[in-house]
Design a protein around this motif. Structure first.
Motif, mmCIF file in Angstrom:
data_model
loop_
_atom_site.group_PDB
_atom_site.id
_atom_site.type_symbol
_atom_site.label_atom_id
_atom_site.label_comp_id
_atom_site.label_asym_id
_atom_site.label_seq_id
_atom_site.Cartn_x
_atom_site.Cartn_y
_atom_site.Cartn_z
ATOM 1 N N ASP A 240 -5.556 14.594 5.720
ATOM 2 C CA ASP A 240 -4.172 15.061 5.592
ATOM 3 C C ASP A 240 -3.705 14.919 4.144
ATOM 4 O O ASP A 240 -3.849 13.853 3.546
ATOM 5 C CB ASP A 240 -3.230 14.208 6.467
ATOM 6 C CG ASP A 240 -3.442 14.471 7.947
ATOM 7 O OD1 ASP A 240 -4.241 15.364 8.272
ATOM 8 O OD2 ASP A 240 -2.810 13.776 8.768
ATOM 9 N N SER A 241 -3.145 15.998 3.610
ATOM 10 C CA SER A 241 -2.524 15.915 2.290
ATOM 11 C C SER A 241 -1.201 16.687 2.352
ATOM 12 O O SER A 241 -1.009 17.686 1.656
ATOM 13 C CB SER A 241 -3.462 16.493 1.217
ATOM 14 O OG SER A 241 -2.822 16.495 -0.041
ATOM 15 N N ILE B 216 -5.879 6.411 2.648
ATOM 16 C CA ILE B 216 -4.849 6.178 1.638
ATOM 17 C C ILE B 216 -3.600 6.994 1.986
ATOM 18 O O ILE B 216 -3.683 8.060 2.602
ATOM 19 C CB ILE B 216 -5.310 6.479 0.182
ATOM 20 C CG1 ILE B 216 -5.396 7.978 -0.094
ATOM 21 C CG2 ILE B 216 -6.620 5.833 -0.126
ATOM 22 C CD1 ILE B 216 -5.574 8.254 -1.596
ATOM 23 N N TRP B 217 -2.458 6.434 1.613
ATOM 24 C CA TRP B 217 -1.187 7.138 1.829
ATOM 25 C C TRP B 217 -0.331 6.949 0.578
ATOM 26 O O TRP B 217 -0.147 5.815 0.108
ATOM 27 C CB TRP B 217 -0.453 6.570 3.055
ATOM 28 C CG TRP B 217 0.739 7.403 3.437
ATOM 29 C CD1 TRP B 217 0.734 8.513 4.216
ATOM 30 C CD2 TRP B 217 2.111 7.196 3.061
ATOM 31 N NE1 TRP B 217 2.016 9.019 4.335
ATOM 32 C CE2 TRP B 217 2.876 8.224 3.639
ATOM 33 C CE3 TRP B 217 2.767 6.245 2.273
ATOM 34 C CZ2 TRP B 217 4.255 8.343 3.473
ATOM 35 C CZ3 TRP B 217 4.140 6.351 2.095
ATOM 36 C CH2 TRP B 217 4.876 7.390 2.700
ATOM 37 N N VAL B 218 0.150 8.049 0.045
ATOM 38 C CA VAL B 218 0.954 7.992 -1.173
ATOM 39 C C VAL B 218 2.371 8.456 -0.840
ATOM 40 O O VAL B 218 2.555 9.490 -0.192
ATOM 41 C CB VAL B 218 0.358 8.892 -2.280
ATOM 42 C CG1 VAL B 218 1.143 8.732 -3.572
ATOM 43 C CG2 VAL B 218 -1.103 8.570 -2.513
ATOM 44 N N GLN B 219 3.354 7.683 -1.255
ATOM 45 C CA GLN B 219 4.754 8.047 -1.040
ATOM 46 C C GLN B 219 5.020 9.378 -1.760
ATOM 47 O O GLN B 219 4.773 9.494 -2.955
ATOM 48 C CB GLN B 219 5.638 6.926 -1.610
ATOM 49 C CG GLN B 219 7.081 7.280 -1.886
ATOM 50 C CD GLN B 219 7.868 7.748 -0.666
ATOM 51 O OE1 GLN B 219 8.383 8.860 -0.656
ATOM 52 N NE2 GLN B 219 7.930 6.921 0.346
ATOM 53 N N SER C 183 0.775 9.465 12.198
ATOM 54 C CA SER C 183 1.708 10.114 11.280
ATOM 55 C C SER C 183 2.619 9.080 10.617
ATOM 56 O O SER C 183 2.830 7.989 11.156
ATOM 57 C CB SER C 183 2.549 11.147 12.033
ATOM 58 O OG SER C 183 3.322 10.482 12.996
ATOM 59 N N ASP C 184 3.173 9.442 9.463
ATOM 60 C CA ASP C 184 4.033 8.509 8.751
ATOM 61 C C ASP C 184 5.492 8.711 9.169
ATOM 62 O O ASP C 184 5.782 9.497 10.066
ATOM 63 C CB ASP C 184 3.854 8.691 7.243
ATOM 64 C CG ASP C 184 4.264 10.080 6.800
ATOM 65 O OD1 ASP C 184 5.395 10.494 7.106
ATOM 66 O OD2 ASP C 184 3.462 10.782 6.158
ATOM 67 N N PRO D 188 7.166 3.223 5.119
ATOM 68 C CA PRO D 188 7.069 4.497 5.857
ATOM 69 C C PRO D 188 5.632 4.921 6.167
ATOM 70 O O PRO D 188 5.428 5.932 6.811
ATOM 71 C CB PRO D 188 7.695 5.523 4.884
ATOM 72 C CG PRO D 188 8.128 4.764 3.693
ATOM 73 C CD PRO D 188 7.440 3.457 3.696
ATOM 74 N N SER D 189 4.649 4.171 5.694
ATOM 75 C CA SER D 189 3.255 4.589 5.856
ATOM 76 C C SER D 189 2.829 4.441 7.318
ATOM 77 O O SER D 189 3.477 3.740 8.083
ATOM 78 C CB SER D 189 2.343 3.739 4.965
ATOM 79 O OG SER D 189 2.117 2.479 5.580
ATOM 80 N N PRO D 190 1.715 5.083 7.695
ATOM 81 C CA PRO D 190 1.268 4.962 9.088
ATOM 82 C C PRO D 190 0.490 3.668 9.363
ATOM 83 O O PRO D 190 -0.029 3.503 10.455
ATOM 84 C CB PRO D 190 0.360 6.190 9.258
ATOM 85 C CG PRO D 190 -0.094 6.532 7.897
ATOM 86 C CD PRO D 190 0.934 6.064 6.929
ATOM 87 N N PHE D 191 0.389 2.785 8.369
ATOM 88 C CA PHE D 191 -0.509 1.629 8.513
ATOM 89 C C PHE D 191 0.214 0.356 8.961
ATOM 90 O O PHE D 191 1.319 0.072 8.524
ATOM 91 C CB PHE D 191 -1.213 1.332 7.187
ATOM 92 C CG PHE D 191 -1.869 2.538 6.563
ATOM 93 C CD1 PHE D 191 -2.617 3.417 7.345
ATOM 94 C CD2 PHE D 191 -1.736 2.796 5.206
ATOM 95 C CE1 PHE D 191 -3.217 4.535 6.771
ATOM 96 C CE2 PHE D 191 -2.330 3.909 4.627
ATOM 97 C CZ PHE D 191 -3.068 4.775 5.413
#
Lengths: 49, 613
Positions: B478-479, B331-334, B365-366, B143-146
């Protein structure tokens, strides 16, 4: 039955046949514990160790 | 159409998720429906909900993905018992009956339970089992934006793995490295959670909240005795000090001797500076481990993006350090980084890895839709439900409702805010939240003691408009899931007097430390949630209105529940919590409920209604 087949396949895939006798033994002990539903069998198990 | 049902169950935080043609349609935790915190049972209600949200029956579902592999977990248990025998007999006696009765036959158990939804249902080959950490990694990457990312999963333990490093590219996700049980950062943190007298598996965030009150004077003791930490972040624990592998406690006497105090008994022993220093020390060690892991992974793979999941990824203080460290650009955290998120991960892993469907990254965006993946209630439905339980309410147009709510906030009132879809994951993000004015010096204490009935040392988090975040916090990122901690901007801080500086621990909390004291922790840090107009327009509009009146684009945001209670799910839950606490106002959809208008006979003793966590 399908459970036994799957367990066998699992042991084969993981190459962990050495777990089989332990598994059988533990299932037996576990079975005793389940059957005893408590501590009645515990002294018997303690003496084995 | 291909529908995949993801299930996480039987350990803690059961949940269900549904993915239709690769899109995550709905996800929810069972605890919200059964009102039993961390409910580990089969997620019957959550499954009913996600199927209903997708407009499907169980017969329409093509695949059912379970989030871990029970045989592999059993293998770990057996090997652990064998390697420690004859120690561990007591634990063995407790574990085996459950395994031999249920857990070992999880496929049959699942099939049986699934037939409760549809007696005609035959699982056939529909049931799939994903590895625990692969589910976590999938929930973090897919689901991450990467398009490409290093994926780090850290938790207590799954089957064998406790820490994994994976690489995600497009639809491909491959675990490259693993650290195995009993060596685990999650269990190390839980050991200290136990030692400081909090509940394992739920009190870890209290340890994190306690840490800023202390100094990490035991950090070297931990690094020298408990853990062998290498430069690349890999580690081994010295199991002489721990009891969790085979015992019924996390730590042993040798552990207590090392630090010089016994395990704190929560009912009778007070929290002292010692416990705060212990919390600060384990937090510092955790950050050290995580930073070494991320730095070495960034160097080794040369990839700019990092995704994270697993319970340790909920340690937002450590996440903030990773971001500031700069080893990774993004970084992106579930948001549902704990086991509940495994339901999402298992379903997405089935879609991309098993069924080999392509994946489009959706930068910037994710694909979590703000994590608003739970039930919503239409305005008519809300009014009917509130009327049925005897609530007195006034209905406004949307603008009027926002104005009323903002006025109450400016007047220093604490509000229950119930809007749209319920959040998936442990954080309330403006869907099921209690909100207040962060400028009020008494708000933190009031919310803790009169509304939430929880320990007075625990900090609250700010919700801030994304466009204003950098004016108020040392963060320009973004958080949206409240998973990054950043400091309050220096210009907003109030210098403490030398007398105040002398204060220790919790006494320091009552000192006004900034222009927004209710959300400023003793070390000036804050667990920031950025609010985005795209994902939560109503909440964004409310904060904007509050900003227009006060100049402050920040609100206190805490979950809509009391200590030990799952976050509210329905308007009825919200009304009960409203009537059981000192909340002044409740906003449900466009309905506004004021405390003095309500039938006082509906008040209930809510404080004792839930087992403390």
């Amino acid at each position: 039955m399908s459970f036994l087949v799957e367990m066998w396949q699992f042991l084969r895939f993981r190459k962990k046949f050495w777990l089989l006798p332990i598994l059988v033994m533990m299932v037996l002990f576990g079975g005793l514990i389940v059957l005893s539903q408590g501590s009645a069998i515990a002294p018997f198990i303690y003496t084995l160790f | 159409m291909t529908a995949i049902l993801g299930i996480s169950a039987f350990y803690h935080d059961s949940a269900a998720a549904i993915v239709v043609d690769g899109t995550l349609v709905a996800a929810a935790q069972e605890e919200r429906f059964t009102r039993k915190k961390h409910d580990a049972g089969y997620p019957f209600h959550a499954i009913e909900y996600v199927l209903g949200e997708a407009g499907l029956g169980l017969g329409d579902v093509d695949h059912i993905a379970f989030y871990d592999k029970p045989f592999l977990k059993f293998e770990r248990l057996l090997e652990t018992y064998v390697s420690y025998a004859p120690r561990g007999l007591k634990s063995f006696r407790m574990a085996m009956p459950v395994w031999l009765r249920e857990k070992l036959f999880q496929k049959d158990l699942l099939s049986r339970e699934l037939r409760r939804h549809d007696p005609e249902f035959r699982p056939g080959n529909k049931l799939m089992f994903s590895e625990h950490h692969f589910s976590h990694a999938a929930s973090a990457f897919f689901p991450s934006p990467f398009e490409e990312a290093v994926v780090l999963t850290l938790d207590g333990v799954g089957e064998w793995a406790t820490t994994t490093l994976a690489i995600g590219r497009g639809k491909d996700l491959k675990i490259e490295k693993e650290i195995h049980f009993p060596h685990s950062i999650g269990l190390l943190y839980s050991a200290f959670t136990y030692y400081t007298g909090f509940k394992v598996n739920s009190g870890e965030y209290k340890v994190m909240g306690l840490a800023p009150y202390g100094t990490p004077r035991f950090k070297d003791v931990i690094l020298e005795n408990l853990i062998d930490l290498k430069d690349d972040g890999s580690f081994r624990l010295d199991m002489q000090y721990f009891n969790y592998a085979v015992g019924l406690t996390m730590t042993n006497q040798r552990f207590s001797d090392l630090f010089g105090e016994p395990v704190r008994q929560p009912e009778k022993d007070p929290l002292t500076q010692f416990h705060m220093d212990i919390a600060a020390s384990v937090q510092a060690v955790t950050e050290e481990i995580v930073l070494r892991l991320t730095r070495s992974a960034a160097q080794e793979y040369g990839i700019e993006n990092l995704c994270m999941a697993g319970g340790v990824a909920l340690n937002c203080v450590a996440n903030g350090h990773i971001l500031r460290d700069g080893a990774f650009k993004d970084i992106w955290v579930q948001p549902a980084a704990g086991d509940a998120g495994g339901a999402v991960g298992a379903a997405l892993a089935a879609w991309h890895t098993e069924l080999k469907n392509e994946r489009q990254s959706t930068s910037p965006s994710d694909k979590m839709q703000g994590s608003y993946l739970g039930p919503a209630f239409a305005q008519d439905d809300i009014e009917q439900r509130l009327t049925a339980i005897g609530a007195k309410f006034e209905t406004f147009e949307t603008d009027g409702m926002i104005t009323e709510a903002a006025t109450a906030l400016v007047d220093g009132k604490a509000l229950g805010w119930f809007q749209g879809r319920m959040e998936f994951g442990p954080r309330a993000l403006g869907g099921r939240s209690i909100i207040g004015d962060p400028r009020s010096p008494s708000m933190q204490k009031t919310l803790n003691l009169k509304v939430k009935y929880r320990e007075s040392f625990r900090p609250f988090a700010p919700s801030v408009l994304r466009e204003d975040v950098n004016d108020w916090f040392q963060l320009d990122y973004d958080s949206p899931y409240m998973l990054l901690v950043a400091d309050v901007q220096e210009k907003l801080r109030r210098t403490m007097t030398s007398e105040e500086m002398q204060l220790f621990g919790i006494d320091k909390l009552n000192v006004v430390r900034s222009d927004i004291p209710a959300v400023t922790h003793v070390d000036y840090s804050a667990r920031v949630q950025t609010v985005h107009a795209e994902t939560n327009p109503l909440y964004h509009a409310l904060i904007s209105e509050f900003k227009q009146r006060t100049g402050c684009p920040v609100l206190v945001n805490t979950s809509f529940n009391v200590r030990g209670e799952p976050i509210v799910c329905t308007p009825e839950d919200a009304f009960r919590c409203f009537m059981g606490t000192d909340l002044d106002m409740l906003v449900v959809g466009r309905c506004i409920l004021r405390k003095p208008d309500q039938d006082q006979a509906l008040k209930q003793d809510y404080k004792e209604a839930f087992e403390l966590d």
